[in-house]
Structures are given as C-alpha cells and as structure tokens.
Enzyme design. Structure first.
Site, PDB file in Angstrom:
ATOM      1  N   PHE A   1      -2.201  -9.155  10.146  1.00 11.21           N
ATOM      2  CA  PHE A   1      -3.100 -10.266  10.460  1.00 11.21           C
ATOM      3  C   PHE A   1      -4.091 -10.644   9.356  1.00 11.21           C
ATOM      4  CE2 PHE A   1      -1.489  -8.593  14.495  1.00 11.21           C
ATOM      5  CZ  PHE A   1      -0.738  -9.696  14.843  1.00 11.21           C
ATOM      6  N   PRO A   2      -4.657  -9.705   8.593  1.00 11.56           N
ATOM      7  CA  PRO A   2      -5.490 -10.172   7.464  1.00 11.56           C
ATOM      8  C   PRO A   2      -4.677 -10.999   6.462  1.00 11.56           C
ATOM      9  CG  PRO A   2      -5.888  -7.856   7.928  1.00 11.56           C
ATOM     10  CD  PRO A   2      -4.680  -8.254   8.742  1.00 11.56           C
TER      11      PRO A   2
ATOM     12  N   TYR B   1      -0.796  -4.713  11.151  1.00  8.72           N
ATOM     13  CA  TYR B   1      -1.785  -4.931  10.081  1.00  8.72           C
ATOM     14  C   TYR B   1      -1.509  -6.192   9.281  1.00  8.72           C
ATOM     15  CZ  TYR B   1      -2.813  -0.048  11.083  1.00  8.72           C
ATOM     16  OH  TYR B   1      -3.125   1.124  11.706  1.00  8.72           O
TER      17      TYR B   1
ATOM     18  N   HIS C   1      -0.412   0.264  16.388  1.00 13.65           N
ATOM     19  CA  HIS C   1       0.754   0.740  15.625  1.00 13.65           C
ATOM     20  C   HIS C   1       2.042   0.452  16.390  1.00 13.65           C
ATOM     21  CE1 HIS C   1      -2.503   3.218  13.898  1.00 13.65           C
ATOM     22  NE2 HIS C   1      -1.761   3.258  12.812  1.00 13.65           N
TER      23      HIS C   1
ATOM     24  N   GLU D   1      -4.123  -6.795   2.958  1.00 15.75           N
ATOM     25  CA  GLU D   1      -2.876  -7.501   3.263  1.00 15.75           C
ATOM     26  C   GLU D   1      -2.892  -8.936   2.751  1.00 15.75           C
ATOM     27  OE1 GLU D   1      -4.598  -5.626   5.342  1.00 15.75           O
ATOM     28  OE2 GLU D   1      -3.231  -3.956   5.711  1.00 15.75           O
TER      29      GLU D   1
ATOM     30  N   GLN E   1       2.178  -2.105   5.959  1.00 13.42           N
ATOM     31  CA  GLN E   1       2.390  -0.737   6.440  1.00 13.42           C
ATOM     32  C   GLN E   1       2.808  -0.668   7.916  1.00 13.42           C
ATOM     33  OE1 GLN E   1      -0.802   2.295   5.476  1.00 13.42           O
ATOM     34  NE2 GLN E   1       0.680   2.488   3.831  1.00 13.42           N
ATOM     35  N   PHE E   2       2.186  -1.490   8.732  1.00 12.35           N
ATOM     36  CA  PHE E   2       2.583  -1.655  10.132  1.00 12.35           C
ATOM     37  C   PHE E   2       2.463  -3.152  10.441  1.00 12.35           C
ATOM     38  CE2 PHE E   2       1.555   2.782  10.095  1.00 12.35           C
ATOM     39  CZ  PHE E   2       2.345   3.369  11.066  1.00 12.35           C
ATOM     40  N   ALA E   3       3.369  -3.674  11.274  1.00  8.42           N
ATOM     41  CA  ALA E   3       3.307  -5.095  11.624  1.00  8.42           C
ATOM     42  C   ALA E   3       1.942  -5.442  12.210  1.00  8.42           C
ATOM     43  CB  ALA E   3       4.412  -5.445  12.618  1.00  8.42           C
TER      44      ALA E   3
ATOM     45  N   GLU F   1       0.844  -1.189   0.000  1.00  6.40           N
ATOM     46  CA  GLU F   1       0.000   0.000   0.000  1.00  6.40           C
ATOM     47  C   GLU F   1       0.882   1.242   0.000  1.00  6.40           C
ATOM     48  OE1 GLU F   1      -2.072  -0.706   3.632  1.00  6.40           O
ATOM     49  OE2 GLU F   1      -2.837  -2.613   2.891  1.00  6.40           O
TER      50      GLU F   1
ATOM     51  N   LEU G   1      -5.915  -1.982  -0.701  1.00  2.71           N
ATOM     52  CA  LEU G   1      -5.706  -2.010   0.749  1.00  2.71           C
ATOM     53  C   LEU G   1      -6.167  -3.364   1.290  1.00  2.71           C
ATOM     54  CD1 LEU G   1      -6.638   0.990   3.065  1.00  2.71           C
ATOM     55  CD2 LEU G   1      -6.331  -1.344   3.870  1.00  2.71           C
TER      56      LEU G   1
END
Lengths: 367, 324
Positions: free
Chosen positions: B88-89, B86, B129, B60, B82-84, B29, B58
């Site tokens: 999980f999807p 995120y 975050h 993952e 973008q962040f660890a 992203e 958008l």
C-alpha cells in the site's frame, strides 16, 4: 564531498545570487557564457512569459479547460534548461514547467496541442491540460498526483548509473511536493544509490493556498538534503544566471558520478495556483506586487543592457516575433483537429485484450 | 525432470530471465545477500552482483516507483514486495504511475515491470501478512494480474510476465510456497498470460479458482467424486487478462459454477467472473453462480484457516448449486 573547484557552497542561509536587482554581475567568478547563450536565456524567459499569457487567452476563448500559471518561474526554468543536454538527459517535470519545456526544444505547437487535446499532442489528448510529455526529448509525461513522478525519476537515474550511460535526470516539483512521503522515499533512495539526479524545487511559497510556513518547519527546502547525504543549494530563482550556474554545477556533479543534489529555487507565481483558484482569498495584492517588482525578466534586461546586448526596441521586436511564433503554433495545433473518442481504447496495454475490444464496440454503437 | 516447489520455481524463473536478458534487474528489501525473506532470490546477488540485485531502503513507494522509472528508461525490473499486505505505501506508484504511463503518454513511454508479492493467508500471519489484495489491481486499467497455483505455472508465467511489455502484478500464494512440489521440465518454457487451465475435467459442476484455494477446489472435487458428482476445476491463473472463453466453455457444459477465492467477496474478482457468467450464460445455467470467498472481515489471526474458503464451505455451496 565538495571539491575546491566547485563554485557553490551548499546549505547557505541566504540564497545564492549572481546578479543583483540592478543587473550587476556580483559573482566571485568570471562569467563564461557567450552572447548567444545569454540571449537564448533571455529569449526563453520571454517566450515562457508570453506563452503563459497566451494560455490565459485560450482559456477565456474556451479552447482549453485549465491553466497552471507559471509567470514568475521563468528564470529558474530557462536556467535549468540551459544546464542539461536536451534529448540526452531525462526530464521529469511537473505541471508548471512550460518555460522549461519550450526552452529545451519541446515544439510549442505540441504544447498547445496538449492544452487543447488535439491530434498533434503526442500524448493523444489523454490528460488534462498542462500535462505534456515527449519521448523524443526524454520528457517523461507529467502526472497530477503531487511528487508521484519523483520515485520514477530516481529509478531512471539508477538505470543510467547501472548502464553507465552518462545521462543525468532533472526532476522538478513545487514546494508542496516536498511534504509527500514519495518525495522522501525517492530522495532517500537516490542518496543511498548515489544516483545521477538533480532534484529541483521551484519554491513559489504556496501549495495552492497553503504557504511554506505551514508546509514545513524547515526554513529552507535545501536543508532537507542534509538528511539524505547530498548537497542542497538555496538559490534566488528569479536570477536566471544563478539558476543556470547552480543547476549546471548540480548536473556536472551528477554526471561526474558524485550523486544527487537538491536545488531550491526561490520563485513566486504571480497568478493563482490554477485557473480554478482564487488567490485573493489567501494573499494580499501588496505581496504579489512586491514580487512582481522583482520580476526576473526586467532584471535580466538590465544586466544585458549594461553589456550592450539589449535595448527596449530590441526587446519589443523580440516580443513581437515570439507572439507571431506562438500564434502560428496555436493555429497549427488547433488545425490538427480533435482527438477521436475511440482513441480512448488504445495504449491501455501493448497488446489487444478481448475485454477492451468488447467495450470499444459498446462505445462505437453509441457514436 | 527436476522436482521444484513454488519458491524454487520463482528463483529459477528469475535466474533464467536474468541470464537471458541483461536488462532484467531485481530490487526490493532483503533481496540481496539475504536472498529475500522467503529465499526467492537466493544466490542471485552472488551470481549477478549488486547492480542487478538491488537491496533497497525499506520503502515500497521507492521500490515500485523506481521500478517504473527503470522500466521507462529501458530496464526490465522485477520488484519484490515482501508481503502483499505491504504494497500500500507503493500503491500510488503502481496505480498512478506504472499502470497509466503507457496510456497517459499516448504510448510514448511504458513500464514493462513485474511486482512480485507473496499473497494470501494460511501462514499464521494475522491480517498484515495474509491478505489477498488482487481486486485493487484488477480494478486498475493498465495493470496485468497473475496468480499461479503450481510450481510449473509459476515458472512459466513469471517468465512471461518479465517479458511482457506492461506492468504485471505477480501474486504468489505464500502458503503453497513449499507445500506443493512437482516435476518441472528442465528445458525452457513459458506459459501465456490470459489462459486458464482445466485442472480436472467434470460434467456436473465447474469450480473456478485461482491461487491458494485451487488446492481446496481440487480436494472438494475429489470429495464430490466420492458421492457421484463430477466436478470440473478451472484454474484462472491470470486475472488480467482473464480467460472468459475457457470459463464459459466449462460452465456451458456443466450448467453450474462456483467461483472460489480467498479475498473478501465484496467487489472481488470472483464477483466479476460470476457476473460475466450470468450475463452470458443465463439460459444455460441450472443454478445461480455462487461466490465462495473469504469473509468481509479483516483477515483474523485465529481462526486462520476458517477464514479462507475451506473444503467444507466449497462442498456446502456445491450442494446448494446441485440441489437448486
């Protein structure tokens, strides 16, 4: 963008059908297949049916632990197999595709070897039965989590587009898969990228016991393609020629750079979801019988008979020949012998890792 | 020698590998014109174009899943999450598809790919975050997990990760992205995975750390030196594979060890290291091996820094080990 030269309209309410129940060609375009191809489609269907029946026998014999019945799916799978270039295009199948795999030339003894986890399985007996895969033919090894192979299928298609290889991806899944988030994420990405991929839903109306009405508020899976910006075709998946021609068109579109298609093949599985399922608790025998009467194999026999390409005697001879071929393949797979336990430590990583070496020693000391 | 921070090191590693090998593509992203929200891919889109720097939807699961398929088909994708927090999807794609592809296919297929993700706290991000989810991945056979703590290591390890034939989760300590600058050799170099680095030599106590808290470990070692305690700091750098030999060598020398990490303690990688030390060096230990970690709470917005292993917490546990 739908060209005038394309044969099929997407998003039809009624399924696309090219031969009727009596075996009449009812399409508005001429049949352009050779006798040889028509006979191959028939042979592939019969082989898939007999293989499915034979799997039930090796299950009862204790030679395998699990079967995912595929009888009823043969026309769709034989038709799709004819529409791709095996060994050039990539296939991301699911666990109910034995007709499809055998039809593209996946050696039947290797399918058996996967079912029985013998050394002849190129996947080294790592997975439960009905999870084959063969790099040589670009058949991506099946995974159990539903729809999880669909995002990787899209990735391969994007890679083909970036590298301009001219290849196409065909990925198959059942109706239940279309509810998964990964399925949506994959189709959405494929649409945004215009990736050369055909998404094939083998809609047999049941995800184990949950029927399609409970799976989705949409009347048709094909309709979902609207939202992703590409065509969705609603097809009678028990009509082998409709299955073939629509798959061919979807593959041709992808190869021509026109992007993805979603093809929904309406099929029915005569057996339970798997050898661990009892379908009597969720559907009537009358319903199953209703669909068996629509069986794609006799329907195509009627079609072939009208063209002088089939007689009951020829059909019987073919069945006997295939049965002999399957028994031979089964024996070959079995003779390869069990996968040794220490193989479990291979292929975790490309290179050795001290941790696994240590654990392998623990195992070896127990043998 | 150029002075680089960690973000610049990431960017240089990507640039060098993309220039070296046209199979290397970046996807995620905002990685395109925007250059990533942390600017780790800045300029790459302009240099390599949209086919090799791919702005994704958008999603993952699509990013990681597509990377698996690209890798299986012959590319070398580097996916950015973008962040660890995120990831999980996309977790199923990493765990069920990427991690197991080589294994389940009997070595016929593989997923040589990198999933980069800014990890850890200290940026006023609250729990979505700030987390350090490495244990989910170290617990998954088939994945490699790398957590650098310096610009030089980031550059050398990321290049190796991109060339590696297996899926690598590359967790970048985001609070250090611009906090640490150092001179990095101009000539090309790589650093092997699975090799720890002794950041500081000592004889009384070993502080084992990785990623963000390596900084606090070094600060604690300086504090300890003021009171006459000689602490050795071992930076693991790579968790799978991890350098047991280097850890045991250090602890055999000092007889005392703290394993320091930001992630919550229960089922943590710190626990794995601590257990291994105790299994293999029990006779030589002068004190129990203590885990100095984040707490077993969700990561709080405030107090942000006090959640992580602070210098004070490290010193308190050091005292416990020294007084044992």
């Amino acid at each position: 963008m739908i060209k005038d030269t394309w044969k099929f309209q997407p998003f039809t309410e009624e399924p696309i059908r090219l031969i009727d129940e009596e075996g009449n060609w009812i399409a508005d375009f001429p049949l352009d297949l050779s006798e040889e191809t028509l006979k191959k489609l028939y042979r592939d269907m019969v082989r898939g049916r007999l293989l499915d029946e034979r799997y039930q026998i090796i299950l009862r014999q204790g030679k395998t632990s699990f079967v995912a019945p595929s009888s009823g799916h043969e026309a769709t799978q034989a038709g799709m197999a004819q529409a791709i270039r095996p060994g050039f295009d990539w296939l991301f199948p699911y666990y109910r595709d034995k007709t499809l795999l055998a039809a593209i030339g996946y050696p039947v003894e290797m399918l058996y070897a996967q079912m029985m986890a013998t050394r002849l399985d190129p996947n080294k007996g790592r997975q439960m039965p009905e999870h084959p895969g063969l790099k040589e033919l670009n058949v991506y090894t099946v995974a159990s989590p539903i729809a999880s192979h669909v995002p990787p299928a899209v990735g391969a298609a994007i890679s083909m587009k970036i590298q301009g290889t001219g290849q196409v991806v065909l990925t198959t899944f059942g109706d239940g898969a279309t509810s998964e988030g990964d399925w949506h994420a994959a189709l959405n990405f494929a649409g945004a990228q215009g990736a050369p991929i055909v998404f094939a839903a083998e809609n047999n109306r049941y995800a184990i016991s949950v029927n399609f009405e409970k799976q989705s508020g949409s009347p048709r899976i094909a309709d979902k393609a609207h939202a992703y910006g590409f065509p969705g075709y609603h097809v009678d998946g028990m009509d082998v020629l409709a299955s073939y021609y629509v798959a061919r068109e979807a593959v041709e579109r992808a190869r021509a750079g026109l992007g993805p298609s979603l093809v929904e093949f309406l099929v029915y599985r005569y057996g339970p979801h798997s050898s661990a399922d009892d379908d009597r608790v969720y559907r009537s025998r009358e319903e199953v019988e209703f669909w068996r009467k629509k069986d794609p194999i006799p329907r195509f026999e009627r079609f072939l008979e009208k063209r002088g390409l089939w007689t009951p005697e020829e059909g019987e001879r073919l069945r006997e020949a295939i049965k002999a071929e399957l028994l031979e393949a089964e024996a070959k797979a079995e003779a390869a012998g069990e996968v040794p336990p220490e193989w479990m430590f291979d292929d975790v990583y490309a290179t050795p890792y001290w941790l696994l070496e240590e654990q392998k020693q623990i195992l070896l000391s127990e043998l | 020698m150029a002075v680089l921070n960690i973000v610049q090191a990431v960017k240089r590693a990507l640039d060098e590998e993309m220039a070296r090998d046209e199979r290397v593509v970046v996807l995620g992203e905002d990685v395109g014109k925007r250059g990533g929200v942390f600017l780790a891919t800045e300029g790459l889109y302009q240099k390599y174009g949209p086919d090799r720097v791919i702005d994704t939807p958008l999603a993952e699961a699509a990013i990681i899943g597509a990377a698996v398929g690209m890798a299986a088909h012959g590319l070398r994708p580097v996916a950015e999450i973008q962040f660890a927090d995120y990831v999980f999807p996309g977790f199923d794609q990493l765990v069920s598809q990427g991690a197991k592809l080589r294994y389940r296919s009997g070595g016929q297929f593989a997923a040589p790919m990198v999933v980069r993700m800014p990890s850890g706290g200290g940026v006023k991000g609250g729990h979505h975050h700030s987390q350090s989810p490495e244990a989910y991945f170290t617990h998954t056979a088939g994945l490699k997990v790398v957590v650098p703590s310096t610009p030089t290591d980031t550059l050398g390890l990321l290049k190796t990760a991109i060339r590696d034939d297996d899926p690598v989760v590359f967790m970048e300590p985001k609070r250090l992205y611009r906090a640490i600058k150092e001179e990095v050799p101009d000539e090309e170099f790589t650093i092997p995975l699975g090799k720890a680095k002794v950041r500081r030599e000592g004889t009384d106590l070993t502080l084992i750390a990785y990623g963000g808290p390596t900084v606090e470990a070094m600060q604690a070692a300086e504090e300890l030196e003021k009171v006459g305690v000689s602490a050795e700091v071992v930076d693991l750098r790579s968790l799978v594979p991890w350098d047991k030999e280097a850890v045991l060598e250090s602890v055999a020398k000092t007889g005392r060890a703290l394993v320091i990490a930001e992630a919550p303690r229960t089922s943590s990688f710190a626990s794995e290291v601590a257990a291994t030390i105790m299994e293999e060096l029990l006779d030589q230990l002068l004190a129990p091996v203590y885990r100095v970690t984040g707490f077993d709470t969700p990561y709080p917005y405030v107090p942000d820094r006090q959640y992580m292993p602070t210098v004070t917490r490290i010193l308190n546990f050091a005292k416990k080990a020294l007084d044992y």
